[in-house]
Design an enzyme around this catalytic site. Structure first.
Site, PDB file in Angstrom:
ATOM      1  N   HIS A 208       0.810  -1.224   0.000  1.00  0.00           N
ATOM      2  CA  HIS A 208       0.000   0.000   0.000  1.00  0.00           C
ATOM      3  C   HIS A 208       0.841   1.271   0.000  1.00  0.00           C
ATOM      4  O   HIS A 208       0.440   2.281  -0.562  1.00  0.00           O
ATOM      5  CB  HIS A 208      -0.971   0.000   1.189  1.00  0.00           C
ATOM      6  CG  HIS A 208      -0.318   0.055   2.530  1.00  0.00           C
ATOM      7  ND1 HIS A 208       0.317  -1.024   3.093  1.00  0.00           N
ATOM      8  CD2 HIS A 208      -0.199   1.069   3.424  1.00  0.00           C
ATOM      9  CE1 HIS A 208       0.786  -0.702   4.275  1.00  0.00           C
ATOM     10  NE2 HIS A 208       0.483   0.580   4.510  1.00  0.00           N
ATOM     11  N   ASP A 209       2.024   1.249   0.607  1.00  0.00           N
ATOM     12  CA  ASP A 209       2.862   2.453   0.678  1.00  0.00           C
ATOM     13  C   ASP A 209       4.118   2.363  -0.182  1.00  0.00           C
ATOM     14  O   ASP A 209       5.091   3.087   0.054  1.00  0.00           O
ATOM     15  CB  ASP A 209       3.270   2.729   2.132  1.00  0.00           C
ATOM     16  CG  ASP A 209       2.191   3.487   2.905  1.00  0.00           C
ATOM     17  OD1 ASP A 209       1.308   4.082   2.258  1.00  0.00           O
ATOM     18  OD2 ASP A 209       2.236   3.473   4.149  1.00  0.00           O
ATOM     19  N   LYS A 212       6.176   5.396  -1.568  1.00  0.00           N
ATOM     20  CA  LYS A 212       7.098   6.208  -0.759  1.00  0.00           C
ATOM     21  C   LYS A 212       8.550   6.023  -1.211  1.00  0.00           C
ATOM     22  O   LYS A 212       9.409   6.839  -0.858  1.00  0.00           O
ATOM     23  CB  LYS A 212       6.950   5.865   0.714  1.00  0.00           C
ATOM     24  CG  LYS A 212       5.636   6.348   1.308  1.00  0.00           C
ATOM     25  CD  LYS A 212       5.526   6.017   2.793  1.00  0.00           C
ATOM     26  CE  LYS A 212       4.219   6.567   3.376  1.00  0.00           C
ATOM     27  NZ  LYS A 212       4.069   6.237   4.811  1.00  0.00           N
ATOM     28  N   HIS A 237       2.542   9.820  -2.889  1.00  0.00           N
ATOM     29  CA  HIS A 237       3.001   8.425  -2.864  1.00  0.00           C
ATOM     30  C   HIS A 237       1.928   7.464  -3.370  1.00  0.00           C
ATOM     31  O   HIS A 237       2.232   6.377  -3.853  1.00  0.00           O
ATOM     32  CB  HIS A 237       3.463   8.012  -1.455  1.00  0.00           C
ATOM     33  CG  HIS A 237       2.354   7.669  -0.503  1.00  0.00           C
ATOM     34  ND1 HIS A 237       1.655   8.615   0.205  1.00  0.00           N
ATOM     35  CD2 HIS A 237       1.829   6.463  -0.140  1.00  0.00           C
ATOM     36  CE1 HIS A 237       0.753   8.010   0.975  1.00  0.00           C
ATOM     37  NE2 HIS A 237       0.845   6.711   0.784  1.00  0.00           N
ATOM     38  N   HIS A 284      -6.093   3.679  -0.940  1.00  0.00           N
ATOM     39  CA  HIS A 284      -6.216   3.382   0.491  1.00  0.00           C
ATOM     40  C   HIS A 284      -6.296   4.639   1.346  1.00  0.00           C
ATOM     41  O   HIS A 284      -6.543   4.557   2.560  1.00  0.00           O
ATOM     42  CB  HIS A 284      -5.073   2.471   0.970  1.00  0.00           C
ATOM     43  CG  HIS A 284      -3.731   3.116   1.019  1.00  0.00           C
ATOM     44  ND1 HIS A 284      -2.975   3.363  -0.106  1.00  0.00           N
ATOM     45  CD2 HIS A 284      -2.989   3.568   2.068  1.00  0.00           C
ATOM     46  CE1 HIS A 284      -1.820   3.925   0.239  1.00  0.00           C
ATOM     47  NE2 HIS A 284      -1.802   4.068   1.560  1.00  0.00           N
ATOM     48  N   HIS A 285      -6.099   5.833   0.757  1.00  0.00           N
ATOM     49  CA  HIS A 285      -6.290   7.093   1.495  1.00  0.00           C
ATOM     50  C   HIS A 285      -7.575   7.810   1.079  1.00  0.00           C
ATOM     51  O   HIS A 285      -7.801   8.943   1.496  1.00  0.00           O
ATOM     52  CB  HIS A 285      -5.090   8.019   1.301  1.00  0.00           C
ATOM     53  CG  HIS A 285      -3.906   7.639   2.142  1.00  0.00           C
ATOM     54  ND1 HIS A 285      -3.926   7.679   3.523  1.00  0.00           N
ATOM     55  CD2 HIS A 285      -2.670   7.190   1.797  1.00  0.00           C
ATOM     56  CE1 HIS A 285      -2.753   7.293   3.992  1.00  0.00           C
ATOM     57  NE2 HIS A 285      -1.977   6.974   2.962  1.00  0.00           N
ATOM     58  N   ASP A 313      -4.911  -0.181   7.656  1.00  0.00           N
ATOM     59  CA  ASP A 313      -3.751   0.707   7.767  1.00  0.00           C
ATOM     60  C   ASP A 313      -3.897   1.661   8.948  1.00  0.00           C
ATOM     61  O   ASP A 313      -2.970   1.835   9.750  1.00  0.00           O
ATOM     62  CB  ASP A 313      -3.597   1.478   6.460  1.00  0.00           C
ATOM     63  CG  ASP A 313      -2.335   2.323   6.414  1.00  0.00           C
ATOM     64  OD1 ASP A 313      -1.337   1.929   7.054  1.00  0.00           O
ATOM     65  OD2 ASP A 313      -2.338   3.356   5.726  1.00  0.00           O
TER      66      ASP A 313
END
Length: 382
Positions: A208-209, A212, A237, A284-285, A313
């Site tokens: 998911h990240d 970054k 990101h 996811h954000h 998360d």
């Protein structure tokens, strides 16, 4: 003439016919026989014997050879069994019926011994070829399954390594990616989604990240509060992660449009895992009320995998300790999630999360991070 190994079964209601056929074949060198004159139980006897070739009479009391042949052809283990029809009936319609059902050969009684042995040999030879082909097919299928499993294992290892690479750039967030993946899988399971989807989202959510990786160190690793302009860079990101993972195909556009409406794909394919991961990195954000980023999606326009990973998360961020903070108490974490029901989080996904709490707590205990906060504090003051 070469004699091939194999079990020969003779089914005829006349004992003398059985003895004559057996005698002719013995004279040709064959020795492995099964015979029966019990026509009422002939089918069961054939199935129990498992012969390599069957000599079958057509007109028998209590049984009909054509019916027996039809039943055998409907059984997977007997579809390719060589069957030689032995009968005194020379009716063309009977012969046609037998051949249409897959009879290997058709011999009129009294059988010519000069014909019987060669035809049995040919039938056994065909059976031998069929067996070799079947064994080769099974070996090939086993090899393909093994190589597919090896490829899947390698793919999953690469995905995990990529996820860990992203996390190692982000201030030592430990087992965060593993926990988020496991939480996402548990939530998906409680939602009643297919097992393959549960397995895939557990792995895909670990990425998911991953975006970054592409965020400048000066911003990603900056101590203290970020400026609004710097936070805007951090927010990129999600788009960067999508660009890193997204499978590039001519159907990208239609696939992306479909993914925002469907609960999950109808079936799994070779690219489903990476599409799932790409969707998660990008969404996811997003927030259920439309106030999230980067697309401002709302409600079920947010792909289900994004809604699931959002809960996983945020909960892990709240419930986990970091070098710079202690973990929040469990009930406080649950309270914060509940306060965001219908705003940040999909209520149905949140219900699935709470239904999975016992399993989630086990995952937390198994993959708990351990930090030396005094050492972290000293390092920060230095």
């Amino acid at each position: 003439m070469e004699v091939l190994d194999g079990k020969i079964m003779i089914v005829d209601h006349e004992p003398v016919n059985v003895l004559v056929a057996k005698k002719h074949l013995q004279a040709a060198g064959y020795s492995n026989f099964e015979t029966t004159v019990d026509t009422a139980n002939a089918l069961q006897s054939i199935i129990a014997a498992g012969p390599d070739v069957l000599l079958l009479d057509v007109n028998m009391p209590n049984a009909n050879g054509i019916d027996i042949l039809r039943d055998l052809r409907n059984r997977p283990g007997f579809r390719h069994l060589p069957v030689l029809i032995l009968t005194a009936n020379d009716d063309a319609s009977v012969k046609l019926s037998c051949l249409e059902l897959g009879a290997t050969d058709f011999l009129i009684k009294p059988v010519d011994p000069m014909e019987l042995a060669p035809r049995v040999r040919n039938a056994l030879q065909n059976k031998c070829y069929q067996d070799q082909l079947q064994h080769h097919t099974e070996d090939l299928e086993e090899t393909i399954q093994q190589r597919t499993a090896d490829l899947e294992r390698s793919r999953r290892e690469v995905i995990y390594c990529l996820a860990r690479a992203a996390e190692l750039r982000d201030n030592d967030t430990g087992n965060h990616v593993i926990r988020v993946g496991r939480f996402a899988g548990l939530i998906a399971s409680k939602l009643g989604l297919p097992d393959w989807y549960v397995e895939d989202i557990e792995l895909a959510a670990q990425l998911h990240d991953v975006g970054k990786i592409a965020v400048p160190d000066a911003i990603l690793l900056k101590p203290g509060r970020l400026l609004p302009s710097e936070f805007a860079v951090i927010q990129t990101h999600v788009k960067l992660g999508h660009q890193i993972i997204k499978p590039h195909t001519i159907n990208d556009g239609s696939s992306r449009r479909r993914s925002s409406k469907e609960e999950c794909p109808v079936q799994r394919d070779s690219g489903s895992l990476m599409r799932l991961a790409a969707s998660i990195t990008q969404t996811h954000h997003e927030k259920f009320d439309g106030s999230g980023y980067p697309l401002g999606l709302a409600g079920e326009d947010i792909p289900l995998e994004g809604r699931i990973t959002a809960v996983a998360d945020v909960y892990d961020a709240l419930a986990s300790e970091r070098p710079y903070k202690q973990a929040m108490p469990r009930e406080k974490c649950f309270s914060i999630l509940e306060e965001s029901r219908g705003t940040h989080f999909d209520p149905r996904v949140l219900d699935a999360f709470f239904a999975a709490v016992p399993e989630i707590l086990k995952v937390q205990a198994e993959y708990r991070d351990h930090y030396n906060h005094d050492a972290a504090s000293d390092a920060g003051s230095a």
